[in-house]
Design an enzyme around this catalytic site. Structure first.
Site, PDB file in Angstrom:
ATOM      1  N   ASP A  51      19.630  52.181 -13.828  1.00  0.00           N
ATOM      2  CA  ASP A  51      19.255  50.822 -13.427  1.00  0.00           C
ATOM      3  C   ASP A  51      20.397  49.834 -13.612  1.00  0.00           C
ATOM      4  O   ASP A  51      20.661  49.000 -12.736  1.00  0.00           O
ATOM      5  CB  ASP A  51      18.035  50.342 -14.226  1.00  0.00           C
ATOM      6  CG  ASP A  51      16.727  50.775 -13.583  1.00  0.00           C
ATOM      7  OD1 ASP A  51      16.751  51.728 -12.775  1.00  0.00           O
ATOM      8  OD2 ASP A  51      15.686  50.166 -13.884  1.00  0.00           O
ATOM      9  N   ASN A  93      15.798  52.806  -7.625  1.00  0.00           N
ATOM     10  CA  ASN A  93      14.441  52.328  -7.897  1.00  0.00           C
ATOM     11  C   ASN A  93      14.475  51.276  -9.003  1.00  0.00           C
ATOM     12  O   ASN A  93      13.572  51.194  -9.826  1.00  0.00           O
ATOM     13  CB  ASN A  93      13.535  53.495  -8.296  1.00  0.00           C
ATOM     14  CG  ASN A  93      12.063  53.136  -8.213  1.00  0.00           C
ATOM     15  OD1 ASN A  93      11.687  52.116  -7.644  1.00  0.00           O
ATOM     16  ND2 ASN A  93      11.219  53.965  -8.792  1.00  0.00           N
ATOM     17  N   ASP A 295       5.061  48.129 -20.029  1.00  0.00           N
ATOM     18  CA  ASP A 295       5.844  49.361 -20.105  1.00  0.00           C
ATOM     19  C   ASP A 295       5.509  50.191 -21.341  1.00  0.00           C
ATOM     20  O   ASP A 295       5.925  51.351 -21.438  1.00  0.00           O
ATOM     21  CB  ASP A 295       7.340  49.047 -20.074  1.00  0.00           C
ATOM     22  CG  ASP A 295       7.812  48.640 -18.685  1.00  0.00           C
ATOM     23  OD1 ASP A 295       7.084  48.898 -17.708  1.00  0.00           O
ATOM     24  OD2 ASP A 295       8.904  48.055 -18.573  1.00  0.00           O
ATOM     25  N   GLU A 323       7.299  52.131 -10.903  1.00  0.00           N
ATOM     26  CA  GLU A 323       8.046  53.221 -10.275  1.00  0.00           C
ATOM     27  C   GLU A 323       7.134  54.218  -9.583  1.00  0.00           C
ATOM     28  O   GLU A 323       7.526  54.877  -8.623  1.00  0.00           O
ATOM     29  CB  GLU A 323       8.909  53.919 -11.315  1.00  0.00           C
ATOM     30  CG  GLU A 323      10.186  53.178 -11.687  1.00  0.00           C
ATOM     31  CD  GLU A 323      10.005  52.059 -12.678  1.00  0.00           C
ATOM     32  OE1 GLU A 323      11.009  51.608 -13.245  1.00  0.00           O
ATOM     33  OE2 GLU A 323       8.856  51.616 -12.904  1.00  0.00           O
ATOM     34  N   HIS A 370      10.518  57.590 -15.118  1.00  0.00           N
ATOM     35  CA  HIS A 370      11.055  57.812 -16.458  1.00  0.00           C
ATOM     36  C   HIS A 370      10.016  57.621 -17.543  1.00  0.00           C
ATOM     37  O   HIS A 370      10.010  58.343 -18.549  1.00  0.00           O
ATOM     38  CB  HIS A 370      12.250  56.878 -16.690  1.00  0.00           C
ATOM     39  CG  HIS A 370      11.942  55.424 -16.477  1.00  0.00           C
ATOM     40  ND1 HIS A 370      12.328  54.444 -17.357  1.00  0.00           N
ATOM     41  CD2 HIS A 370      11.276  54.771 -15.481  1.00  0.00           C
ATOM     42  CE1 HIS A 370      11.924  53.262 -16.912  1.00  0.00           C
ATOM     43  NE2 HIS A 370      11.290  53.436 -15.783  1.00  0.00           N
ATOM     44  N   ARG A 371       9.135  56.640 -17.394  1.00  0.00           N
ATOM     45  CA  ARG A 371       8.158  56.365 -18.463  1.00  0.00           C
ATOM     46  C   ARG A 371       7.063  57.424 -18.523  1.00  0.00           C
ATOM     47  O   ARG A 371       6.565  57.746 -19.609  1.00  0.00           O
ATOM     48  CB  ARG A 371       7.590  54.966 -18.303  1.00  0.00           C
ATOM     49  CG  ARG A 371       8.670  53.900 -18.306  1.00  0.00           C
ATOM     50  CD  ARG A 371       8.286  52.626 -19.004  1.00  0.00           C
ATOM     51  NE  ARG A 371       9.387  51.676 -18.943  1.00  0.00           N
ATOM     52  CZ  ARG A 371      10.422  51.662 -19.764  1.00  0.00           C
ATOM     53  NH1 ARG A 371      10.486  52.544 -20.749  1.00  0.00           N
ATOM     54  NH2 ARG A 371      11.395  50.766 -19.626  1.00  0.00           N
ATOM     55  N   LYS A 396      17.076  56.771 -15.822  1.00  0.00           N
ATOM     56  CA  LYS A 396      16.859  55.419 -15.304  1.00  0.00           C
ATOM     57  C   LYS A 396      17.018  54.367 -16.389  1.00  0.00           C
ATOM     58  O   LYS A 396      17.559  53.282 -16.151  1.00  0.00           O
ATOM     59  CB  LYS A 396      15.471  55.320 -14.663  1.00  0.00           C
ATOM     60  CG  LYS A 396      15.202  54.010 -13.929  1.00  0.00           C
ATOM     61  CD  LYS A 396      13.867  54.067 -13.223  1.00  0.00           C
ATOM     62  CE  LYS A 396      13.723  52.905 -12.256  1.00  0.00           C
ATOM     63  NZ  LYS A 396      13.713  51.593 -12.907  1.00  0.00           N
TER      64      LYS A 396
END
Length: 416
Positions: A51, A93, A295, A323, A370-371, A396
């Site tokens: 990012d 993204n 998040d 995302e 990623h999360r 990311k």
């Protein structure tokens, strides 16, 4: 990085010290503010990830000097102006980079096209486009999502803008950072009360003030930003609170003691609020409002699978436009571990914990998110056979996530 990783439950408390990376949110704000300032800013403690590299590369393409003197530093040299890039800006993204640069493109000296990967091209940006137009900025996004085209004119003359921030607080942050470069004082107002993660707007205002801007919150829904632009400065970036939630959760799931080098109360990011909830495992509350720590919701949802009682997550509708659709992803992937353990109820997520003996091995789809990858990996600290597909997607925001788990003693086996 292999195509899949299987987490081996450590069977013991995780102990040690690992430092989460710098804050993605603050790094991308500081990169842009340094780029809009006149002079050289030195950023320390920064995140180096997909990012932030997308943001840095886009700024370079717009005539900003961005150097990387070390693993956690950027040196940003700006002139107070942006150049129209020779080619479209590809931003992967990266939502922060895409939204912030869409607004900042109004300051360029020509046409700016911003685009991203297939996921980014599904993430809404229409409210920000409408707001920019109301300021006199020529901007369009025919699908309501990237790609975006902005015809920059080196500035703008508008003095008031109203933004629908129901989908993302990033729209507000983008306009606030642009507003300081206006020709007149600019009032930024919310349309209605709905806003995602208001704490990130406070983060934006704090960063703007650090770079010399004057921004005043007039009431709960209005900010006044004075013209004058930004001044270069040296700026230190705190660790990423969203990344810290995985380490806090790993500590609780294993009964360990993990030193991340910063106390929870030292964070200014909204997701740090999750720490107080994480400490309550296995007695998480029956209802968790995730609206102001979005998040952190994937982390908390995985912890809820090991709670004593069911947990309903509310205020999380915005997770559908991250995302991936994180509500659907969490319901689907947690239910691979125990069928029906997590379900969608409208825009709520309900997680009903089950005895660990009922869990089964599972291959976890990450949706390029990623999360989802980092959060679901936490289940593997207690459940044998949890395999994370596309583990490289963590680059990311936390490229060293798997390395850090390994440093704590977690065995990660390549899988096919």
């Amino acid at each position: 990085m292999p195509d899949a990783l299987t987490i081996v439950p450590p069977g013991r408390p995780l102990r040690g010290r690992v430092a989460p990376p710098g804050s993605k949110s603050i790094t991308n704000r500081a990169l842009l503010l340094g780029a809009l300032a006149r002079g050289t800013s030195r950023l320390t403690g920064a995140l180096k990830s997909d990012d932030t590299h997308h943001m840095a590369n886009a700024l370079r393409a717009m005539g900003v000097g961005v150097q990387e003197p070390d693993a956690t530093g950027f040196t940003v040299t700006g002139t107070g102006r942006l150049r129209a890039p020779a080619a479209p800006l590809f931003l992967g993204n990266a939502g922060t980079a895409t939204r912030f640069l869409t607004a900042a493109a109004a300051l360029a000296d020509g046409r700016v096209v911003l685009t991203g990967d297939a996921h980014m091209q599904k993430r809404p940006i229409a409210p920000l486009i409408a707001a920019l137009r109301s300021l006199g900025v020529a901007a369009e996004a025919p699908t309501g999502c990237p790609p975006v085209t902005v015809q920059g004119r080196g500035g703008f003359d508008g003095d008031a803008v109203t933004i629908d921030a129901g989908l993302s607080s990033q729209y507000v942050s983008a306009l606030l950072m642009l507003a300081a470069c206006g020709r007149h004082p600019v009032t930024v107002a919310l349309a209605g009360d709905a806003i995602g993660a208001r704490g990130y707007i406070d983060l934006t205002c704090a960063a703007m003030r650090s770079f010399g801007a004057t921004v005043e919150q007039q009431d709960n829904a209005t900010w006044l930003v004075q013209p004058g632009g930004y001044a270069a400065r040296d700026f230190h970036i705190e660790p990423d609170a969203s990344a810290a939630t995985y380490l806090w959760a790993a500590e609780m799931l294993t009964g360990g003691a993990i030193d991340i080098g910063a106390a929870p109360e030292a964070f200014t990011q909204p997701d740090a609020r999750a720490h107080a909830l994480i400490l309550q495992l296995p007695h998480l509350p029956a209802e968790i409002d995730g609206s102001q720590m979005q998040d952190a919701v994937p982390t908390l949802a995985v912890l809820a699978a090991f709670n004593d009682t069911p947990v309903r997550f509310v205020g999380i509708a915005n997770l559908r436009v991250k995302e991936c659709d994180r509500i659907s992803a969490l319901a689907t992937e947690l239910s691979r571990l125990v069928p029906g353990m997590a379900v969608e109820d409208g825009d709520d997520l309900v997680v009903t914990p089950m005895p660990v003996g009922r869990f089964r091995p599972a291959r976890i789809e990450t949706y390029g998110d990623h999360r989802i990858a980092m959060a679901l990996a936490l289940a593997g600290l207690r459940v044998p056979g949890v395999t994370i597909l596309d583990p490289g997607c963590v680059a990311k925001t936390y490229p060293d996530y798997w390395r850090d788990l390994g440093l704590l003693g977690v065995v990660l086996q390549p899988a096919t």
